[in-house]
Design a protein around this motif. Structure first.
Motif, mmCIF file in Angstrom:
data_model
loop_
_atom_site.group_PDB
_atom_site.id
_atom_site.type_symbol
_atom_site.label_atom_id
_atom_site.label_comp_id
_atom_site.label_asym_id
_atom_site.label_seq_id
_atom_site.Cartn_x
_atom_site.Cartn_y
_atom_site.Cartn_z
ATOM 1 N N GLU A 1 -4.963 36.544 42.848
ATOM 2 C CA GLU A 1 -3.613 37.091 43.042
ATOM 3 C C GLU A 1 -3.336 38.295 42.143
ATOM 4 O O GLU A 1 -2.785 39.306 42.563
ATOM 5 N N ARG A 2 -3.749 38.203 40.868
ATOM 6 C CA ARG A 2 -3.493 39.278 39.896
ATOM 7 C C ARG A 2 -4.067 40.606 40.389
ATOM 8 O O ARG A 2 -3.392 41.641 40.408
ATOM 9 N N SER A 3 -5.341 40.583 40.829
ATOM 10 C CA SER A 3 -5.982 41.830 41.287
ATOM 11 C C SER A 3 -5.262 42.387 42.503
ATOM 12 O O SER A 3 -5.061 43.599 42.618
ATOM 13 N N VAL A 4 -4.878 41.498 43.419
ATOM 14 C CA VAL A 4 -4.208 41.967 44.638
ATOM 15 C C VAL A 4 -2.864 42.612 44.276
ATOM 16 O O VAL A 4 -2.527 43.693 44.766
ATOM 17 N N VAL A 5 -2.121 41.979 43.386
ATOM 18 C CA VAL A 5 -0.826 42.550 42.965
ATOM 19 C C VAL A 5 -1.060 43.922 42.319
ATOM 20 O O VAL A 5 -0.351 44.899 42.612
ATOM 21 N N ASP A 6 -2.069 44.026 41.464
ATOM 22 C CA ASP A 6 -2.347 45.314 40.803
ATOM 23 C C ASP A 6 -2.666 46.401 41.833
ATOM 24 O O ASP A 6 -2.177 47.525 41.734
ATOM 25 N N ILE A 7 -3.478 46.060 42.812
ATOM 26 C CA ILE A 7 -3.883 47.062 43.812
ATOM 27 C C ILE A 7 -2.690 47.444 44.691
ATOM 28 O O ILE A 7 -2.414 48.630 44.899
ATOM 29 N N VAL A 8 -1.975 46.458 45.182
ATOM 30 C CA VAL A 8 -0.870 46.747 46.123
ATOM 31 C C VAL A 8 0.234 47.529 45.409
ATOM 32 O O VAL A 8 0.768 48.503 45.951
ATOM 33 N N SER A 9 0.542 47.143 44.161
ATOM 34 C CA SER A 9 1.635 47.841 43.470
ATOM 35 C C SER A 9 1.249 49.269 43.098
ATOM 36 O O SER A 9 2.107 50.101 42.836
ATOM 37 N N ALA A 10 -0.062 49.585 43.088
ATOM 38 C CA ALA A 10 -0.506 50.951 42.772
ATOM 39 C C ALA A 10 -0.838 51.749 44.034
ATOM 40 O O ALA A 10 -1.450 52.805 43.951
ATOM 41 N N THR A 11 -0.434 51.248 45.200
ATOM 42 C CA THR A 11 -0.720 51.946 46.455
ATOM 43 C C THR A 11 0.499 52.774 46.851
ATOM 44 O O THR A 11 1.595 52.217 47.051
ATOM 45 N N PHE A 12 0.322 54.083 46.972
ATOM 46 C CA PHE A 12 1.466 54.928 47.327
ATOM 47 C C PHE A 12 1.995 54.552 48.704
ATOM 48 O O PHE A 12 1.218 54.353 49.643
ATOM 49 N N GLY A 13 3.320 54.481 48.800
ATOM 50 C CA GLY A 13 3.962 54.041 50.036
ATOM 51 C C GLY A 13 4.598 52.669 49.849
ATOM 52 O O GLY A 13 5.517 52.307 50.559
ATOM 53 N N VAL A 14 4.083 51.894 48.865
ATOM 54 C CA VAL A 14 4.651 50.564 48.606
ATOM 55 C C VAL A 14 5.770 50.694 47.569
ATOM 56 O O VAL A 14 5.553 51.179 46.467
ATOM 57 N N TYR B 1 10.518 32.689 54.476
ATOM 58 C CA TYR B 1 9.854 33.321 53.335
ATOM 59 C C TYR B 1 10.733 33.088 52.111
ATOM 60 O O TYR B 1 11.896 33.493 52.103
ATOM 61 N N ILE B 2 10.175 32.436 51.095
ATOM 62 C CA ILE B 2 10.975 32.118 49.898
ATOM 63 C C ILE B 2 10.305 32.731 48.668
ATOM 64 O O ILE B 2 9.093 32.571 48.467
ATOM 65 N N TYR B 3 11.096 33.449 47.873
ATOM 66 C CA TYR B 3 10.511 34.064 46.672
ATOM 67 C C TYR B 3 11.584 34.253 45.597
ATOM 68 O O TYR B 3 12.773 34.312 45.894
ATOM 69 N N ASP B 4 11.101 34.345 44.348
ATOM 70 C CA ASP B 4 12.032 34.574 43.228
ATOM 71 C C ASP B 4 11.578 35.760 42.390
ATOM 72 O O ASP B 4 11.955 35.898 41.237
ATOM 73 N N ASN B 5 10.723 36.600 42.945
ATOM 74 C CA ASN B 5 10.174 37.728 42.172
ATOM 75 C C ASN B 5 10.158 38.980 43.014
ATOM 76 O O ASN B 5 9.889 38.907 44.221
ATOM 77 N N VAL B 6 10.475 40.126 42.408
ATOM 78 C CA VAL B 6 10.320 41.419 43.079
ATOM 79 C C VAL B 6 9.605 42.337 42.087
ATOM 80 O O VAL B 6 10.106 42.604 40.995
ATOM 81 N N ILE B 7 8.401 42.759 42.466
ATOM 82 C CA ILE B 7 7.584 43.588 41.571
ATOM 83 C C ILE B 7 7.671 45.029 42.086
ATOM 84 O O ILE B 7 7.566 45.265 43.290
ATOM 85 N N SER B 8 7.862 45.982 41.183
ATOM 86 C CA SER B 8 7.981 47.387 41.631
ATOM 87 C C SER B 8 6.634 47.926 42.074
ATOM 88 O O SER B 8 5.603 47.660 41.448
ATOM 89 N N GLY B 9 6.654 48.723 43.149
ATOM 90 C CA GLY B 9 5.464 49.484 43.555
ATOM 91 C C GLY B 9 5.634 50.918 43.089
ATOM 92 O O GLY B 9 6.672 51.291 42.547
ATOM 93 N N VAL B 10 4.603 51.746 43.343
ATOM 94 C CA VAL B 10 4.669 53.133 42.865
ATOM 95 C C VAL B 10 5.480 54.039 43.783
ATOM 96 O O VAL B 10 5.766 55.183 43.436
ATOM 97 N N GLY B 11 5.841 53.564 44.962
ATOM 98 C CA GLY B 11 6.632 54.406 45.872
ATOM 99 C C GLY B 11 5.806 55.543 46.452
ATOM 100 O O GLY B 11 4.590 55.446 46.582
ATOM 101 N N GLY B 12 6.480 56.621 46.794
ATOM 102 C CA GLY B 12 5.771 57.773 47.358
ATOM 103 C C GLY B 12 5.390 57.576 48.812
ATOM 104 O O GLY B 12 5.964 56.726 49.514
ATOM 105 N N LEU B 13 4.426 58.355 49.274
ATOM 106 C CA LEU B 13 3.976 58.312 50.666
ATOM 107 C C LEU B 13 2.500 57.941 50.710
ATOM 108 O O LEU B 13 1.757 58.257 49.774
ATOM 109 N N PRO B 14 2.044 57.310 51.796
ATOM 110 C CA PRO B 14 0.642 56.902 51.851
ATOM 111 C C PRO B 14 -0.307 58.103 51.686
ATOM 112 O O PRO B 14 -0.099 59.155 52.302
#
Ligand code: ATP
Ligand code: MG
Length: 374
Positions: free
Chosen positions: A55-68, A150-163
């Motif tokens: 999970e940790r690696s996936v979160v790191d990759i997804v949050s560093a993907t422009f567009g997210v 879908y149930i969650y208690d966390n919102v992690i920031s992504g880098v934003g931007g465009l793909p």
């Protein structure tokens, strides 16, 4: 119950006719970056990441993907009130909390206004230290009722931007300094795929300075797609300039050569623009006149300078955030001090720059340098 990651894309919503194209690009980028460790698919207005173990690696990759823009680790629960209650009973909540219900699926039997307090009651019953606070909660439990819950208690920031890729490709002049890696990041953030070109002056600059550039290029891949690095032998050109031209114009003429060579290489990599880390007034040569004379009459490709108006402290903060700062401050010189004049002209005159460089066989020097690119 299964666990997934939901990635949200923000600005892409605004892009009218381009929207589908951008979402496809984001999905493709995520699939490439998650290859072998997770799957990704579009679900409504979000992207669902599935079938992962780390999970940790996936979160790191997804949050560093422009567009997210943001992501959440989400429990997917069956679409019945009982399943939702059973899941909530397992949740450990301490302190102030609130429950947010979004009943997008109107077939769900209990209305939002009734359902939220029931869910809150279940949490209170099972957590003696929990208290409801809708104005200032420490934990917000979101229950998003769609085709599943879908149930969650966390919102992690992504880098934003465009793909990356939706704006085309750029060739970045990557020196070993702090600025050009940040310029690369910002270019990629607006959807440009980036390749890199570096000008080396061996033996005056060492192999370690090339290693440093390679490290920077690899670090930037945290945010971009696969990039290529071109290292141009720049010693002969630097020597010819030093020998034949007015020393105060050395930097101006070196830059003009760099841009010409970047255009040659960029045409082969499909670059539609050149990027530099130039910044207004940061050093003596970065006056408007200096910056303008670097590319006047040498290229048809547009030159973008993402950092042009930034303060150095802002650039350093960004370099630290994206993880390039520590490498950039390693003391391997990128351009040999042998070639940098004591008194560079502060406001170069373009006509004089052209006159000075006309003392050289420009075409021949460029062809030799381009031939030597590795
Ligand atoms: P940086 O921190 O990126 O090195 P800088 O503040 O040192 O920038 P300059 O040395 O004036 O500024 O260089 C301006 C820009 O020219 C750099 O940001 C980079 O894009 C490009 N550049 C300079 N030297 C090189 C080089 N040896 N190879 C590739 N690009 C270079
Ligand atoms: Mg530099």
């Amino acid at each position: 119950m299964k666990q997934i990651i939901l990635a949200r894309y923000g600005e892409i919503h605004l892009k009218g006719g381009n929207r589908d194209h951008f979402i496809r690009a984001l999905l493709n980028n995520l699939r490439k970056r998650l290859k072998g460790i997770a799957t990704a698919s579009v679900q409504g207005t979000r992207i669902e990441i599935n079938k992962y173990t780390d999970e940790r690696s996936v979160v790191d990759i997804v949050s560093a993907t422009f567009g997210v823009v943001s992501l959440s680790i989400v429990a997917v629960v069956e679409l019945t009130p009982e399943s939702i209650f059973d899941y909530l009973k397992t949740q450990k909540i301490n302190g102030r909390f609130k429950v947010n219900v979004n009943r997008a699926n109107k077939n769900f039997p209990i209305k939002t206004m009734d359902f939220a307090p029931i869910c809150g009651g279940i949490i209170l019953d099972n957590n003696p230290n929990a208290i409801v606070d809708v104005n200032n909660p420490e934990t917000t439990i979101s229950i998003d009722i769609r085709e599943q819950t879908y149930i969650y208690d966390n919102v992690i920031s992504g880098v934003g931007g465009l793909p990356v890729g939706v704006s085309g490709r750029a060739l970045v002049l990557l020196s070993g300094g702090i600025d050009s890696p940040v310029a690369s990041y910002l270019a990629a953030k607006r959807g440009l795929g980036v390749d890199f070109i570096h000008f080396a002056t061996p033996p005056y600059t060492s192999d370690l300075s090339i290693e440093k550039i390679k490290t920077l290029a690899t670090k930037l891949e945290t945010f971009t797609d696969k990039s290529r690095l071109f290292v141009v032998p720049f010693t002969e050109i630097s020597k010819a300039i030093k020998k034949n031209c007015d020393p105060s114009y050395t930097i101006t003429i070196m830059r003009r050569f760099m841009i010409r060579i970047a255009e040659h290489v960029g045409r082969k990599t499909g670059a539609s623009c050149i990027i530099t880390g130039e910044n207004l007034a940061q050093v003596a040569s970065q006056t408007i006149e200096g910056i303008a004379s670097n590319n006047f009459c040498v290229t048809c490709l547009p030159i973008l300078r993402p950092l042009i108006t930034f303060d150095k402290s802002e650039i350093i903060t960004m370099a630290k955030k994206i993880g390039t700062y520590e490498t950039s401050i390693q003391p391997h010189e990128d351009c040999c001090t042998v070639f940098v004049p004591e008194r560079p002209v502060i406001k170069p005159n373009i006509k004089k720059a052209i006159d000075e460089e006309s003392k050289l066989d420009i075409e021949k020097l460029i062809i030799a340098a381009v031939d030597g690119v590795i």
